[in-house]
Write a protein that holds these residues in place. Structure first.
Motif, short mmCIF file in Angstrom:
data_model
loop_
_atom_site.label_atom_id
_atom_site.label_comp_id
_atom_site.label_asym_id
_atom_site.label_seq_id
_atom_site.Cartn_x
_atom_site.Cartn_y
_atom_site.Cartn_z
N ASP A 7 0.92 -1.27 -0.03
CA ASP A 7 0.13 -0.03 0.11
C ASP A 7 0.82 1.35 -0.07
N ASP A 8 2.21 1.15 0.15
CA ASP A 8 3.12 2.29 0.11
C ASP A 8 3.15 2.82 -1.35
N ASP A 9 2.87 4.23 -1.27
CA ASP A 9 2.82 4.99 -2.64
C ASP A 9 3.99 5.90 -2.54
N VAL A 10 5.14 5.28 -2.96
CA VAL A 10 6.44 6.10 -3.01
C VAL A 10 6.62 6.37 -4.47
N ARG A 11 6.51 7.67 -4.75
CA ARG A 11 6.58 8.38 -6.01
C ARG A 11 8.04 8.09 -6.78
N ASP A 12 8.27 7.76 -7.83
CA ASP A 12 9.31 7.74 -8.67
C ASP A 12 8.97 8.81 -9.64
N PRO A 13 9.83 9.96 -9.79
CA PRO A 13 9.31 11.07 -10.49
C PRO A 13 9.87 10.91 -11.71
N TRP A 14 10.99 10.08 -11.87
CA TRP A 14 11.40 9.90 -13.38
C TRP A 14 10.76 8.37 -13.95
N LEU A 15 9.93 8.10 -13.43
CA LEU A 15 9.18 6.78 -14.12
C LEU A 15 8.41 7.32 -15.30
N PRO A 16 7.67 8.42 -15.19
CA PRO A 16 7.00 8.74 -16.57
C PRO A 16 7.85 9.21 -17.59
N ASP A 17 8.97 9.72 -17.26
CA ASP A 17 10.07 10.23 -18.50
C ASP A 17 10.51 8.69 -19.00
N LEU A 18 10.59 7.82 -18.04
CA LEU A 18 11.38 6.66 -18.69
C LEU A 18 10.58 5.86 -19.50
N LEU A 19 9.15 5.76 -19.11
CA LEU A 19 8.19 5.31 -19.94
C LEU A 19 7.89 6.11 -21.43
N LEU A 20 7.88 7.23 -21.21
CA LEU A 20 7.52 8.27 -22.56
C LEU A 20 8.82 8.09 -23.62
N ARG A 21 9.94 8.00 -23.07
CA ARG A 21 11.42 7.95 -24.12
C ARG A 21 11.31 6.51 -24.36
N THR A 22 10.91 5.35 -23.75
CA THR A 22 10.77 4.00 -24.21
C THR A 22 10.04 3.97 -25.26
N GLU A 23 8.61 4.50 -24.99
CA GLU A 23 7.66 4.65 -26.12
C GLU A 23 7.95 5.30 -27.17
N ARG A 24 8.76 6.56 -27.18
CA ARG A 24 9.32 7.14 -28.37
C ARG A 24 10.03 6.29 -29.28
N ASP A 25 11.06 5.54 -28.46
CA ASP A 25 11.96 4.76 -29.49
C ASP A 25 11.46 3.55 -30.01
N ALA A 26 10.01 3.05 -29.43
CA ALA A 26 9.24 1.85 -30.09
C ALA A 26 8.48 2.39 -31.16
N LEU A 27 7.77 3.69 -30.82
CA LEU A 27 6.55 4.14 -31.61
C LEU A 27 7.01 5.00 -32.75
N VAL A 28 7.84 5.85 -32.72
CA VAL A 28 8.21 6.79 -33.61
C VAL A 28 8.68 6.07 -35.27
N PRO A 29 9.53 5.10 -35.00
CA PRO A 29 10.13 4.48 -36.05
C PRO A 29 8.88 3.75 -36.85
N LEU A 30 7.91 3.30 -36.21
CA LEU A 30 6.76 2.54 -36.61
C LEU A 30 5.97 3.68 -37.42
N LEU A 31 5.78 4.93 -36.71
CA LEU A 31 4.97 5.94 -37.55
C LEU A 31 6.04 6.29 -38.76
N ARG A 32 7.17 6.59 -38.68
CA ARG A 32 7.89 6.99 -39.77
C ARG A 32 7.75 6.14 -40.97
N ARG A 33 7.51 5.02 -40.88
CA ARG A 33 7.23 3.88 -42.19
C ARG A 33 6.21 3.67 -42.47
N ALA A 34 5.06 3.97 -41.61
CA ALA A 34 3.65 3.73 -41.97
C ALA A 34 3.20 4.47 -43.23
N PRO A 35 2.29 3.99 -43.96
CA PRO A 35 1.81 4.68 -45.23
C PRO A 35 0.97 5.77 -44.84
N GLU A 36 0.79 6.73 -45.74
CA GLU A 36 -0.16 7.75 -45.30
C GLU A 36 -1.55 7.27 -45.07
#
Length: 224
Positions: A7-36
């Motif tokens: 039940d302990d809510d210990v915030r990791d303030p950098w967790l959102p940053d890590l999630l966003l950057r990890t998603e960037r590396d996975a998603l953006v290449p997919l978007l760049r090669r997707a057809p219009e």
């Protein structure tokens, strides 16, 4: 993946940053090669195409980066206005803005009081909406799933969903979500983590298998 079982809510303030950057590396290449044409595909978000979802995601993140967080900024009307503002943009410009947001929003979120932490979860779920529309396997999974689950726990508590103990495939212990309701036993979920994400985010559950007792699906929604 480690269990979230206290039940302990210990915030990791950098967790959102890590999630966003990890998603960037996975998603953006997919978007760049997707057809219009792929950007016109419908998503799980009613009325929104892939292009609309990406425009919303990009706008939300850049608002955080630039500190434009006036009252009501993430309400449906404001989201629709952001999408409409980008209606004439080339797809490449939307993807560029999204990449910037995924890269730069994390430090701004980390510097805050935690209120914006779950924005990163929403961005990741929307990325799953895009992958799902594209027919990509594991739309709401992948390497960043273990980063998203702690933020789901946070979101489930902030949105006052009832306590739920989830036995999730691949976890060594239970995931404890939501908040305790006096006089009400905790609900139980058995299934995989991607289905749990779908359940809490209101995404389609077609072709999933899970057991839910002690709560209804609508009670668990974090987006209403």
């Amino acid at each position: 993946m480690s269990a979230v079982d206290t039940d302990d809510d210990v915030r990791d303030p950098w967790l959102p940053d890590l999630l966003l950057r990890t998603e960037r590396d996975a998603l953006v290449p997919l978007l760049r090669r997707a057809p219009e044409a792929a950007y016109g595909l419908r998503t799980a978000c009613p009325g929104w195409t892939v292009r609309d979802v990406l425009a919303h995601c990009a706008a939300a993140l850049v608002r955080i980066v630039e500190g434009r967080l006036e009252e009501g900024v993430f309400l449906p009307a404001a989201n629709a206005a952001d999408v409409a503002e980008r209606a004439d943009w080339p797809v490449a410009r939307i993807v560029d803005e999204l990449e910037r947001g995924l890269t730069e929003a994390g430090p701004a979120i980390a510097a805050g009081d935690g209120t914006l932490d779950t924005v990163a979860l929403g961005e990741w779920i929307h990325a799953g909406d895009v992958r799902d529309a594209f027919g990509e396997p594991g739309a709401y999974g992948g390497h960043s799933l273990s980063l998203a689950l702690p933020l789901l726990r946070t979101a489930s508590r902030r949105r006052d969903t009832p306590r739920l103990i989830a036995a999730v495939d691949g976890h060594t212990g239970p995931l404890v979500l939501g908040g305790e309701v006096p006089g009400r036993p905790a609900a139980r979920f058995v299934g995989d983590a991607t289905t749990l994400i779908r359940l809490y985010s209101g995404r389609p559950l077609v072709a999933t298998r899970y057991a839910l007792t002690g709560a209804t699906e609508p009670e668990l929604l974090i987006y209403r």
